[in-house]
Design a protein around this motif. Sequence first.
Motif, PDB file in Angstrom:
ATOM      1  N   PRO A   1       0.786  -1.418   0.027  1.00 33.15           N
ATOM      2  CA  PRO A   1       0.114  -0.134  -0.164  1.00 33.15           C
ATOM      3  C   PRO A   1       0.819   1.312  -0.027  1.00 33.15           C
ATOM      4  CG  PRO A   1      -0.573  -1.449   1.758  1.00 33.15           C
ATOM      5  CD  PRO A   1       0.567  -1.989   1.170  1.00 33.15           C
ATOM      6  N   THR A   2       0.651   2.302  -0.863  1.00 29.63           N
ATOM      7  CA  THR A   2       1.301   3.484  -1.015  1.00 29.63           C
ATOM      8  C   THR A   2       0.324   4.608  -1.146  1.00 29.63           C
ATOM      9  OG1 THR A   2       1.569   3.254  -3.442  1.00 29.63           O
ATOM     10  CG2 THR A   2       3.434   2.651  -2.013  1.00 29.63           C
ATOM     11  N   PHE A   3       0.926   5.700  -0.406  1.00 28.17           N
ATOM     12  CA  PHE A   3      -0.213   6.899  -0.115  1.00 28.17           C
ATOM     13  C   PHE A   3       0.439   8.317  -0.403  1.00 28.17           C
ATOM     14  CE2 PHE A   3      -1.087   3.549   2.703  1.00 28.17           C
ATOM     15  CZ  PHE A   3      -2.299   3.379   2.736  1.00 28.17           C
ATOM     16  N   THR A   4      -0.148   9.069  -1.227  1.00 29.54           N
ATOM     17  CA  THR A   4       0.459  10.313  -1.452  1.00 29.54           C
ATOM     18  C   THR A   4      -0.618  11.329  -1.481  1.00 29.54           C
ATOM     19  OG1 THR A   4       1.871  11.697  -2.907  1.00 29.54           O
ATOM     20  CG2 THR A   4       0.165  10.461  -4.143  1.00 29.54           C
TER      21      THR A   4
ATOM     22  N   ALA B   1      -2.613  13.098   5.105  1.00 30.48           N
ATOM     23  CA  ALA B   1      -1.975  11.797   4.442  1.00 30.48           C
ATOM     24  C   ALA B   1      -2.243  10.878   5.676  1.00 30.48           C
ATOM     25  CB  ALA B   1      -0.582  12.063   3.934  1.00 30.48           C
ATOM     26  N   ALA B   2      -2.059  10.956   6.989  1.00 36.82           N
ATOM     27  CA  ALA B   2      -1.744  10.095   7.849  1.00 36.82           C
ATOM     28  C   ALA B   2      -3.216   9.395   8.106  1.00 36.82           C
ATOM     29  CB  ALA B   2      -1.284  10.633   9.215  1.00 36.82           C
ATOM     30  N   ARG B   3      -4.263  10.418   8.017  1.00 36.88           N
ATOM     31  CA  ARG B   3      -5.460  10.176   8.336  1.00 36.88           C
ATOM     32  C   ARG B   3      -6.281   9.134   7.101  1.00 36.88           C
ATOM     33  NH1 ARG B   3     -10.510  14.449   8.099  1.00 36.88           N
ATOM     34  NH2 ARG B   3      -9.954  14.194   6.023  1.00 36.88           N
ATOM     35  N   TYR B   4      -5.725   9.369   6.093  1.00 38.32           N
ATOM     36  CA  TYR B   4      -6.217   8.682   4.724  1.00 38.32           C
ATOM     37  C   TYR B   4      -5.609   7.338   4.972  1.00 38.32           C
ATOM     38  CZ  TYR B   4      -6.957   7.846  -0.333  1.00 38.32           C
ATOM     39  OH  TYR B   4      -7.377   7.401  -1.424  1.00 38.32           O
TER      40      TYR B   4
ATOM     41  N   PHE C   1       5.481  16.810   0.983  1.00 38.28           N
ATOM     42  CA  PHE C   1       4.120  17.169   0.942  1.00 38.28           C
ATOM     43  C   PHE C   1       3.896  18.907   1.135  1.00 38.28           C
ATOM     44  CE2 PHE C   1       3.045  12.710   2.718  1.00 38.28           C
ATOM     45  CZ  PHE C   1       3.089  12.211   1.231  1.00 38.28           C
ATOM     46  N   VAL C   2       4.619  19.619   0.533  1.00 37.39           N
ATOM     47  CA  VAL C   2       4.712  21.088   0.767  1.00 37.39           C
ATOM     48  C   VAL C   2       3.401  21.717   0.051  1.00 37.39           C
ATOM     49  CG1 VAL C   2       6.045  23.065   0.457  1.00 37.39           C
ATOM     50  CG2 VAL C   2       7.177  20.739   0.908  1.00 37.39           C
TER      51      VAL C   2
END
Length: 640
Positions: A287-290, A350-353, A553-554
Motif C-alpha cells: 500500500p502506498t499513499f500520497t 495523509a496519515a488520516r487517509y 507534502f509541501v
Amino acid sequence: MCGICGLLSLDGATPPDPAQLRAMRDALAHRGPDGEGEHLAGPVALGARRLALVDVEHGDQPIANEDGAIQVVLNGEIYNHGVLRRGLQRAGHRFATRCDTEVLVHLYEEHGPAMVERLRGMFAFALWDGREGRLLLARDPFGIKPLLYAADGRRLAFASELKALLRLVDVPRDLDEDALATYLSVNAVPAPRTMLRAVRKLPAGHLLVAGNGTLRIERYAHGRPLPAEALRDGDEAALAAELRDRVRDSVRAHLRADVPVGVLLSGGVDSGLLAAIAAEETPGRLPTFTVGFAERSFDETVPAREVAERLGSDHHELVVEPGDAALLADVARSIDEPRGDATALPYWLAARYAGTRVKAVLSGEGGDELFAGYQTYTASRLGPAAARAAALAAPVVARLPSSSRRLSLDFRIRRLALGAGLDALERHHAFKEILSAEQRAAVAMPGRLGGADPLEVHRRLFAEAGDAEALARLQHVDAGTFLADDLLVQADRAGMAHGVEVRVPFLDPVVAELAWALPDRHKLRGGQTKRLLRLAAAPLLPRAIVDGPKRGFVPPAAAWLRGELEPVARDILGPETLRRHGILRPEAVTALLDRHAARREDLSRPIWALMALTLWRDAVLGAASGDRDPTPVSGVPSAP
C-alpha cells in the motif's frame, strides 16, 4: 506503538493518585485504541494505551519480569528484539510473549540502565525497578518517539504528549518566554524546552533516572559526523551499493509487524527508495499513499504515481485543497506543540487517509539531514561572496511583485541577502529564519520574549561537530533541531492522531553509521544534493525521480494566503483573539498579512507560524485551562 504516562512520588510522602493516572491515560487514547493497562505500587504509577502491531493477543502493557519487580511501558518498536531475546534466553530468562516490550525488562536485569546502548529502534519507555526504587525514562538517539515530563520537589509526571500532562490541574500553564522567542525564530522549540516553563522534553538519546528523592538526566547516545580524518572514502559505486544494502536491512526491520504496513510516497528519491525496497520485501501489493495539490509546481501525484506504477503498488492519492484548512484547529490539537510549517496540514491528512487502510507506514524523514538534501546546504556552499551579491540585488528584487511559486527566485535572493557578513551557522539559519530579532520584538507583546539566544542549541551542536567537515556540521545541527523537534514531532503526532505508526527507516543505526562517515563530496557535489543516496536508488527508480528535485507534502501556502485562505488567516489572527491571548501585537500581525497579500514579500512562513501558535493556544492550552490566559504561578520552578 503506544501512549505512555506515569507518576512518581519524589518526596515519598504522597503516593500517586490512580484517578490522575487514568485521566492522563485517557488523554492518550488516540495513540493506543487497542487496549489499556496500568501498574500502581508504592511511589509509582505507570499507564499505557496500546496500538497492537506485534503479538496482538499477548502484548498488553505494562509488562513485567518473572517476579513482577520490574515493570515497563513502551512507546515504539525495538527492531533487534529477536536477537536480544535469543541472547537473554540463553542466559536463562523466561519470556511469556513474543512482543518486543518484554525484552526490555530482561535486558535491564542483565545490564541495568546501560541496556539502552544495545537497543536498535525508535522508542520512549518508562521502566520501574521495584527493588531499587528507581524509575528509568529513556528516549531513542534521534528522538523519533516523544517523552515529556514535569517535575517539582515532590512529584515527577511524564507522558507521550503534553495534553496528558495538562490533565493534571496543578501543572502550571505559564508560557516559557525563551521558548516563545525561539519558536518565532526557528519554527520549533528544541529540547529540553517546551512552550510551557513547567514542562520539559527529555532530549533525544538521554536517560532520566529518578527515585529515592533524586532526579538526574544523562546522555547515553553521542551519534554525530565523524572527524574529517576518520571518514570513509573510496569507490563511489561500492559505497552506493553498501548504502542500498543498509537501507534494505533497515526496511526489512521496519516492515516487521503482524498487521499491514504501507509507505507515505511523496514522489522524491527518499520515499521512492523506501517504497521500492518495501515492494520487493512485501508479500502481495504494497500500500502506498500520497497527497497532491491543484497547483502544478507543488503537486507530487504525477511522480509518485510513476513510482507506484513501476512498483505495482496498491496506490492511493488524495488532493488537498484550501478548504481543508477548516481542519487546522484539529491539526493543532493533535500535534500538541505549535507546528508552524504548512506541511502539517497535508501530512496530517495523509496519515488520516492511510489510517483507513493500514496501521503502520514507512516515511522518509531523516534522508535530507543524513544525506544533505536541503537547498540550504547548496546555499551554504555558495559562501559569503554569494550572500554579498544577493544583498546588492535585494533592493531591486524588493520592488518586484513577490512570487507564490515554491522557492521562487525572489525568495532565494532575499534569503541569501540576509546571510551577508555572517558566519557559516548564521548564514545557514538566515535562509530558514522565520522572524528576525527586530521582527520578533515588533510582533510580540511587551514582556513576552525571553532573553535567551534562540540558536543556543544550534550553536552547541555546531561546536560539538567541530572536527567534522563543513557540510556535516550543518547536517548535525539540523538533525538535532529541525528533525528532532519539528519533523519527527509532526510525524509522530499526525500518525498517532489516526492510530497509525509512522516508521522512519533512514533513522536506523545501520544507515546512520554510514551516513555520518561519508565525506561531504559524496553528499553534495555541484548543485546536486544527496549524491550517494541518488546513486543507491538509481537501479530501483525511474531516472526522472532519481535526478529530480527534493519533493515532499509541501502546500502552496503563499498562494493560498493570497487567495482562499486569506480570510481564514485574518480570522485566526484577528485582533480580538490576539488581544485576549496577550502574546502577539494585533497591529504588527495585521501588517504582515497586508504586506503578504499585496505581494510585497512572501511572508507565508511567518504567517503560518503565527497561525499555528494562535491555534495551539486555543486548541491545547485554552482547552486545558478553561480558556483562561495562562499566568505565572509564583514559587513553582521550571522543570529541570
